[in-house]
Design a protein around this motif. Structure first.
Motif, PDB file in Angstrom:
ATOM      1  N   ALA A  56      43.804  42.081  46.474  1.00 23.17           N
ATOM      2  CA  ALA A  56      43.802  42.629  47.832  1.00 23.17           C
ATOM      3  C   ALA A  56      43.643  41.543  48.890  1.00 23.17           C
ATOM      4  O   ALA A  56      43.506  41.840  50.078  1.00 23.17           O
ATOM      5  CB  ALA A  56      42.691  43.672  47.976  1.00 23.17           C
TER       6      ALA A  56
ATOM      7  N   ARG B 216      52.092  43.175  47.077  1.00 20.18           N
ATOM      8  CA  ARG B 216      50.929  43.949  46.655  1.00 20.18           C
ATOM      9  C   ARG B 216      51.238  44.743  45.393  1.00 20.18           C
ATOM     10  O   ARG B 216      52.322  45.316  45.249  1.00 20.18           O
ATOM     11  CB  ARG B 216      50.505  44.925  47.755  1.00 20.18           C
ATOM     12  CG  ARG B 216      50.035  44.254  49.038  1.00 20.18           C
ATOM     13  CD  ARG B 216      48.789  43.451  48.799  1.00 20.18           C
ATOM     14  NE  ARG B 216      48.262  42.884  50.036  1.00 20.18           N
ATOM     15  CZ  ARG B 216      47.393  41.904  50.109  1.00 20.18           C
ATOM     16  NH1 ARG B 216      46.960  41.347  48.982  1.00 20.18           N
ATOM     17  NH2 ARG B 216      46.960  41.455  51.262  1.00 20.18           N
TER      18      ARG B 216
ATOM     19  N   GLY C  60      49.703  37.053  46.345  1.00 13.08           N
ATOM     20  CA  GLY C  60      49.533  38.032  47.414  1.00 13.08           C
ATOM     21  C   GLY C  60      50.784  38.259  48.236  1.00 13.08           C
ATOM     22  O   GLY C  60      50.742  38.965  49.256  1.00 13.08           O
TER      23      GLY C  60
END
Length: 240
Positions: free
Chosen positions: A70, A55, A52
């Motif tokens: 996400a 993105r 993460g």
């Protein structure tokens, strides 16, 4: 085996630089999988996407049956993914002990943390010898042991390693390789290993993917790729 991690047609950009171009790969529970390729091929971008830290623009990343592309990095750590970044990023003025405990910051099981700490010190006896020493005063090999140990303190199910052999002498590379094998075999931790040292990576992994300019160039059993003439072309700049 159950699928632990799946990449599906992942596209990732750094501004206008197209770093990952439709990358698809997967890992089974309990595997060590190597990502090899030349510098700039996209190997570290795969790890940044999983954690993460960057993105993705499109595609899906699924871990243990849940989409994670996400989610925030701290949430991903709590799900059981720990990363050892390139460059041995220790907290230089903190002791070995405190560096290790920083790896357990997401955990609340105090008894379990103590047990994990004992396990890490048993696995890396040099860290026990340097327990009260400032991390920044240790050798490069010792610092690499420390950052791997710190990641293990999170009690991960999946360990991501970014160039763990970088800048180390051959003997230390062998020691780190043996540690990775033991972590996978004894601690039952799945490992995704990014390496430019392809020979080492292929010898200690079960499967491998070779990346070239943001795409998967070839994949298969590591033992087969180790003897594949096409791997040499990846490093020599030839076309597959």
């Amino acid at each position: 085996m159950d699928k632990l991690l799946t990449f599906s047609d992942v596209e990732l950009y750094y501004d206008n630089v197209h770093a990952l171009k439709g990358v698809s790969l997967d890992m089974d529970e309990g595997e060590t999988v190597a990502l090899i390729g030349a510098n700039g091929a996209g190997k570290s971008s795969v790890l940044r996407a999983i954690t993460g830290l960057k993105r993705i623009r499109s595609g899906e990343i699924v871990y243990q049956g849940e989409r994670i592309d996400a989610r925030e990095p701290d949430e991903i750590v709590r799900m059981g993914i720990a990363m050892v970044p390139e460059g041995r990023r220790v907290f230089p003025y903190m002791s070995v002990k405190d560096n290790l405990l920083m790896g357990a910051f997401t955990r609340i099981d105090r008894t379990g943390i103590t047990a994990t700490l004992d396990m890490v010190l048993d696995r890396f006896p040099r860290l026990k010898e340097r327990y009260s020493q400032a991390a920044g005063t240790m050798s490069g090999g010792e610092q690499q042991m420390l950052v791997i140990g710190r990641a293990l303190m999170a009690r991960p199910r999946l360990l991501l390693l970014d160039e763990p052999s970088l800048g180390l002498a051959p003997k230390l590379v062998q020691a780190i390789a043996r540690s990775i094998v033991a972590i996978n075999r004894d601690a039952k931790v799945s490992v995704l290993l990014v390496e430019q040292n392809s020979r080492m990576a292929l010898r200690i992994s079960q499967r491998a993917y070779a990346l070239s300019t943001g795409r998967i160039a070839l994949s298969g059993r590591s033992s087969e790729i180790l003897n594949d003439e096409r791997v040499r072309h990846l490093y020599l700049g030839g076309e597959l």
